[in-house]
Design a protein around this motif. Structure first.
Motif, PDB file in Angstrom:
ATOM      1  N   SER A  87      52.482   8.961  54.187  1.00  0.00           N
ATOM      2  CA  SER A  87      51.185   9.671  54.253  1.00  0.00           C
ATOM      3  C   SER A  87      49.996   8.755  54.009  1.00  0.00           C
ATOM      4  O   SER A  87      48.981   9.185  53.463  1.00  0.00           O
ATOM      5  N   ASP A  88      50.106   7.515  54.454  1.00  0.00           N
ATOM      6  CA  ASP A  88      48.992   6.570  54.278  1.00  0.00           C
ATOM      7  C   ASP A  88      47.747   7.054  55.019  1.00  0.00           C
ATOM      8  O   ASP A  88      46.628   6.795  54.596  1.00  0.00           O
ATOM      9  N   TRP A  89      47.967   7.800  56.099  1.00  0.00           N
ATOM     10  CA  TRP A  89      46.853   8.281  56.938  1.00  0.00           C
ATOM     11  C   TRP A  89      45.888   9.176  56.173  1.00  0.00           C
ATOM     12  O   TRP A  89      44.736   9.315  56.565  1.00  0.00           O
ATOM     13  N   ILE A  90      46.364   9.790  55.064  1.00  0.00           N
ATOM     14  CA  ILE A  90      45.470  10.628  54.272  1.00  0.00           C
ATOM     15  C   ILE A  90      45.163  10.003  52.910  1.00  0.00           C
ATOM     16  O   ILE A  90      44.061  10.152  52.382  1.00  0.00           O
ATOM     17  N   LYS A  91      46.112   9.268  52.344  1.00  0.00           N
ATOM     18  CA  LYS A  91      45.918   8.716  50.990  1.00  0.00           C
ATOM     19  C   LYS A  91      44.859   7.616  50.954  1.00  0.00           C
ATOM     20  O   LYS A  91      43.983   7.612  50.079  1.00  0.00           O
ATOM     21  N   THR A  92      44.926   6.693  51.895  1.00  0.00           N
ATOM     22  CA  THR A  92      43.943   5.598  51.902  1.00  0.00           C
ATOM     23  C   THR A  92      42.518   6.108  52.124  1.00  0.00           C
ATOM     24  O   THR A  92      41.603   5.726  51.389  1.00  0.00           O
ATOM     25  N   PRO A  93      42.284   6.992  53.110  1.00  0.00           N
ATOM     26  CA  PRO A  93      40.921   7.532  53.246  1.00  0.00           C
ATOM     27  C   PRO A  93      40.438   8.253  51.989  1.00  0.00           C
ATOM     28  O   PRO A  93      39.260   8.158  51.634  1.00  0.00           O
ATOM     29  N   LEU A  94      41.328   8.974  51.297  1.00  0.00           N
ATOM     30  CA  LEU A  94      40.936   9.661  50.070  1.00  0.00           C
ATOM     31  C   LEU A  94      40.517   8.665  48.997  1.00  0.00           C
ATOM     32  O   LEU A  94      39.544   8.863  48.285  1.00  0.00           O
ATOM     33  N   VAL A  95      41.286   7.573  48.870  1.00  0.00           N
ATOM     34  CA  VAL A  95      40.935   6.526  47.897  1.00  0.00           C
ATOM     35  C   VAL A  95      39.552   5.964  48.213  1.00  0.00           C
ATOM     36  O   VAL A  95      38.717   5.770  47.324  1.00  0.00           O
ATOM     37  N   ILE A  96      39.308   5.712  49.488  1.00  0.00           N
ATOM     38  CA  ILE A  96      38.045   5.121  49.924  1.00  0.00           C
ATOM     39  C   ILE A  96      36.866   6.071  49.692  1.00  0.00           C
ATOM     40  O   ILE A  96      35.826   5.690  49.150  1.00  0.00           O
ATOM     41  N   PHE A  97      37.037   7.327  50.083  1.00  0.00           N
ATOM     42  CA  PHE A  97      35.916   8.263  50.059  1.00  0.00           C
ATOM     43  C   PHE A  97      35.615   8.826  48.678  1.00  0.00           C
ATOM     44  O   PHE A  97      34.473   9.191  48.391  1.00  0.00           O
ATOM     45  N   LEU A  98      36.627   8.926  47.811  1.00  0.00           N
ATOM     46  CA  LEU A  98      36.431   9.571  46.512  1.00  0.00           C
ATOM     47  C   LEU A  98      36.172   8.589  45.376  1.00  0.00           C
ATOM     48  O   LEU A  98      36.088   8.986  44.222  1.00  0.00           O
ATOM     49  N   ASN A  99      36.074   7.311  45.692  1.00  0.00           N
ATOM     50  CA  ASN A  99      35.705   6.312  44.692  1.00  0.00           C
ATOM     51  C   ASN A  99      34.554   5.478  45.226  1.00  0.00           C
ATOM     52  O   ASN A  99      34.360   5.366  46.443  1.00  0.00           O
ATOM     53  N   ASN A 100      33.805   4.899  44.313  1.00  0.00           N
ATOM     54  CA  ASN A 100      32.649   4.110  44.725  1.00  0.00           C
ATOM     55  C   ASN A 100      32.963   2.614  44.691  1.00  0.00           C
ATOM     56  O   ASN A 100      32.083   1.795  44.517  1.00  0.00           O
ATOM     57  N   THR A 101      34.245   2.287  44.856  1.00  0.00           N
ATOM     58  CA  THR A 101      34.677   0.886  44.793  1.00  0.00           C
ATOM     59  C   THR A 101      34.249   0.115  46.040  1.00  0.00           C
ATOM     60  O   THR A 101      33.963  -1.074  45.977  1.00  0.00           O
ATOM     61  N   TYR A 102      34.213   0.814  47.170  1.00  0.00           N
ATOM     62  CA  TYR A 102      33.900   0.155  48.441  1.00  0.00           C
ATOM     63  C   TYR A 102      32.538   0.615  48.967  1.00  0.00           C
ATOM     64  O   TYR A 102      32.139   1.766  48.773  1.00  0.00           O
ATOM     65  N   ASP A 103      31.856  -0.298  49.652  1.00  0.00           N
ATOM     66  CA  ASP A 103      30.523   0.032  50.156  1.00  0.00           C
ATOM     67  C   ASP A 103      30.600   0.789  51.484  1.00  0.00           C
ATOM     68  O   ASP A 103      31.678   1.023  52.039  1.00  0.00           O
ATOM     69  N   LEU A 104      29.425   1.149  52.000  1.00  0.00           N
ATOM     70  CA  LEU A 104      29.328   1.956  53.214  1.00  0.00           C
ATOM     71  C   LEU A 104      29.995   1.286  54.411  1.00  0.00           C
ATOM     72  O   LEU A 104      30.690   1.946  55.192  1.00  0.00           O
ATOM     73  N   LEU A 105      29.823  -0.025  54.566  1.00  0.00           N
ATOM     74  CA  LEU A 105      30.374  -0.738  55.716  1.00  0.00           C
ATOM     75  C   LEU A 105      31.899  -0.622  55.750  1.00  0.00           C
ATOM     76  O   LEU A 105      32.482  -0.331  56.796  1.00  0.00           O
ATOM     77  N   ILE A 106      32.547  -0.835  54.593  1.00  0.00           N
ATOM     78  CA  ILE A 106      34.009  -0.767  54.528  1.00  0.00           C
ATOM     79  C   ILE A 106      34.470   0.666  54.793  1.00  0.00           C
ATOM     80  O   ILE A 106      35.464   0.900  55.485  1.00  0.00           O
ATOM     81  N   LYS A 107      33.736   1.640  54.278  1.00  0.00           N
ATOM     82  CA  LYS A 107      34.112   3.035  54.493  1.00  0.00           C
ATOM     83  C   LYS A 107      34.034   3.398  55.976  1.00  0.00           C
ATOM     84  O   LYS A 107      34.876   4.121  56.503  1.00  0.00           O
ATOM     85  N   LYS A 108      33.037   2.854  56.665  1.00  0.00           N
ATOM     86  CA  LYS A 108      32.913   3.112  58.096  1.00  0.00           C
ATOM     87  C   LYS A 108      34.066   2.463  58.860  1.00  0.00           C
ATOM     88  O   LYS A 108      34.589   3.030  59.815  1.00  0.00           O
ATOM     89  N   GLU A 109      34.479   1.278  58.413  1.00  0.00           N
ATOM     90  CA  GLU A 109      35.609   0.587  59.048  1.00  0.00           C
ATOM     91  C   GLU A 109      36.897   1.381  58.864  1.00  0.00           C
ATOM     92  O   GLU A 109      37.722   1.476  59.781  1.00  0.00           O
ATOM     93  N   VAL A 110      37.079   1.949  57.680  1.00  0.00           N
ATOM     94  CA  VAL A 110      38.269   2.759  57.402  1.00  0.00           C
ATOM     95  C   VAL A 110      38.276   4.004  58.275  1.00  0.00           C
ATOM     96  O   VAL A 110      39.313   4.392  58.830  1.00  0.00           O
ATOM     97  N   MET A 111      37.110   4.634  58.429  1.00  0.00           N
ATOM     98  CA  MET A 111      37.008   5.811  59.286  1.00  0.00           C
ATOM     99  C   MET A 111      37.449   5.482  60.712  1.00  0.00           C
ATOM    100  O   MET A 111      38.185   6.236  61.346  1.00  0.00           O
ATOM    101  N   LYS A 112      36.996   4.349  61.180  1.00  0.00           N
ATOM    102  CA  LYS A 112      37.334   3.926  62.546  1.00  0.00           C
ATOM    103  C   LYS A 112      38.824   3.624  62.659  1.00  0.00           C
ATOM    104  O   LYS A 112      39.488   4.033  63.616  1.00  0.00           O
ATOM    105  N   GLU A 113      39.367   2.908  61.668  1.00  0.00           N
ATOM    106  CA  GLU A 113      40.783   2.517  61.691  1.00  0.00           C
ATOM    107  C   GLU A 113      41.705   3.730  61.663  1.00  0.00           C
ATOM    108  O   GLU A 113      42.738   3.758  62.329  1.00  0.00           O
ATOM    109  N   TYR A 114      41.317   4.751  60.881  1.00  0.00           N
ATOM    110  CA  TYR A 114      42.191   5.911  60.717  1.00  0.00           C
ATOM    111  C   TYR A 114      41.846   7.071  61.645  1.00  0.00           C
ATOM    112  O   TYR A 114      42.346   8.177  61.483  1.00  0.00           O
TER     113      TYR A 114
END
Length: 242
Positions: free
Chosen positions: A129-156
């Motif tokens: 279930s990486d397809w849901i767990k990684t986006p949740l980690v990215i979106f629900l924490n402030n560890t990563y900036d906007l650029l990385i979050k946009k890259e994750v959105m595109k990747e997933y």
């Protein structure tokens, strides 16, 4: 009663019918808030079921009751639990005999716990279930900036909605800021209480000293007359012994 995200969903079935469920999604940043989130979840599930009374079912037809779910997402769980998912629901157990009831008659509530760690390296894919767990980690924490979050959105395969991603970033910053301000407020409050205690102790020492000198009485008699609390007496006594 406030839910983080509460809705009902109509799920199309293979036979062309619709199956409705009630869903509550809870974001729990503190893994151990002083009680078991699952116990709190039972309260939520009970409320979600009884709120259907008069809408989905009534005393003439309890079978209209719809199944309820609470999904707990813990984005800041301990590292040892990162990626773990647990499910809690009602099961039938034959104590004697072989009678089997319809699953739909008792399977009315379910809780799912999703444990994630904010320091999870997004280069390390979750085993399932990486397809849901990684986006949740990215979106629900402030560890990563906007650029990385946009890259994750595109990747997933998420539709890139920059406005929503920025909102999540701002939410993360707001939570962090609130936690800092809360800690600062608690520190100020504790400092104020401590200051009041010291001021009261100083005043009591002054009163005891004056009473002992003017009446020529002992320390114990002076504190007795002034009705000083036992805890305060122990602290003040250290001053006189010194």
């Amino acid at each position: 009663m406030e839910f983080d995200y509460f809705c009902c969903i109509n799920l199309p079935q293979a036979d062309g019918t619709m199956k409705r469920i009630y869903l509550d999604v809870e974001i729990q940043n503190v893994e151990n808030p002083g009680y078991a989130p699952l116990t709190r979840g039972n309260d939520y599930l009970s409320r979600m079921i009884t709120s259907q009374n008069g809408k989905e079912y009534d005393y003439r037809n309890y079978d209209g009751m719809k199944k309820t779910y609470v999904i707990w997402i813990l984005p800041q769980a301990a590292k040892k639990r990162d990626g773990h998912v647990n499910c809690y629901k009602t099961n039938e157990h034959n104590i004697s005999g072989s009678t089997i009831e319809r699953l739909e008659s008792y399977d009315k509530s379910e809780q799912i716990m999703i444990y994630l760690n904010k320091d999870h390296d997004i280069k390390d894919k979750y085993e399932d279930s990486d397809w849901i767990k990684t986006p949740l980690v990215i979106f629900l924490n402030n560890t990563y900036d906007l650029l990385i979050k946009k890259e994750v959105m595109k990747e997933y395969g998420f539709e890139e909605i920059e406005k929503e991603v920025k909102k999540m970033c701002n939410l993360g910053e707001m939570i962090a800021r609130e936690n800092i301000e809360k800690g600062h407020s608690i520190g100020l409050e504790q400092g104020l209480v401590q200051g009041q205690k010291l001021e009261r102790r100083k005043k009591n020492i002054e009163l005891i000293t004056n009473l002992m000198n003017s009446l020529s009485i002992s320390f114990s008699k002076a504190v007795e007359l002034l009705k000083v609390s036992e805890d305060e007496v122990l602290e003040i006594k250290k001053y006189f012994e010194a």
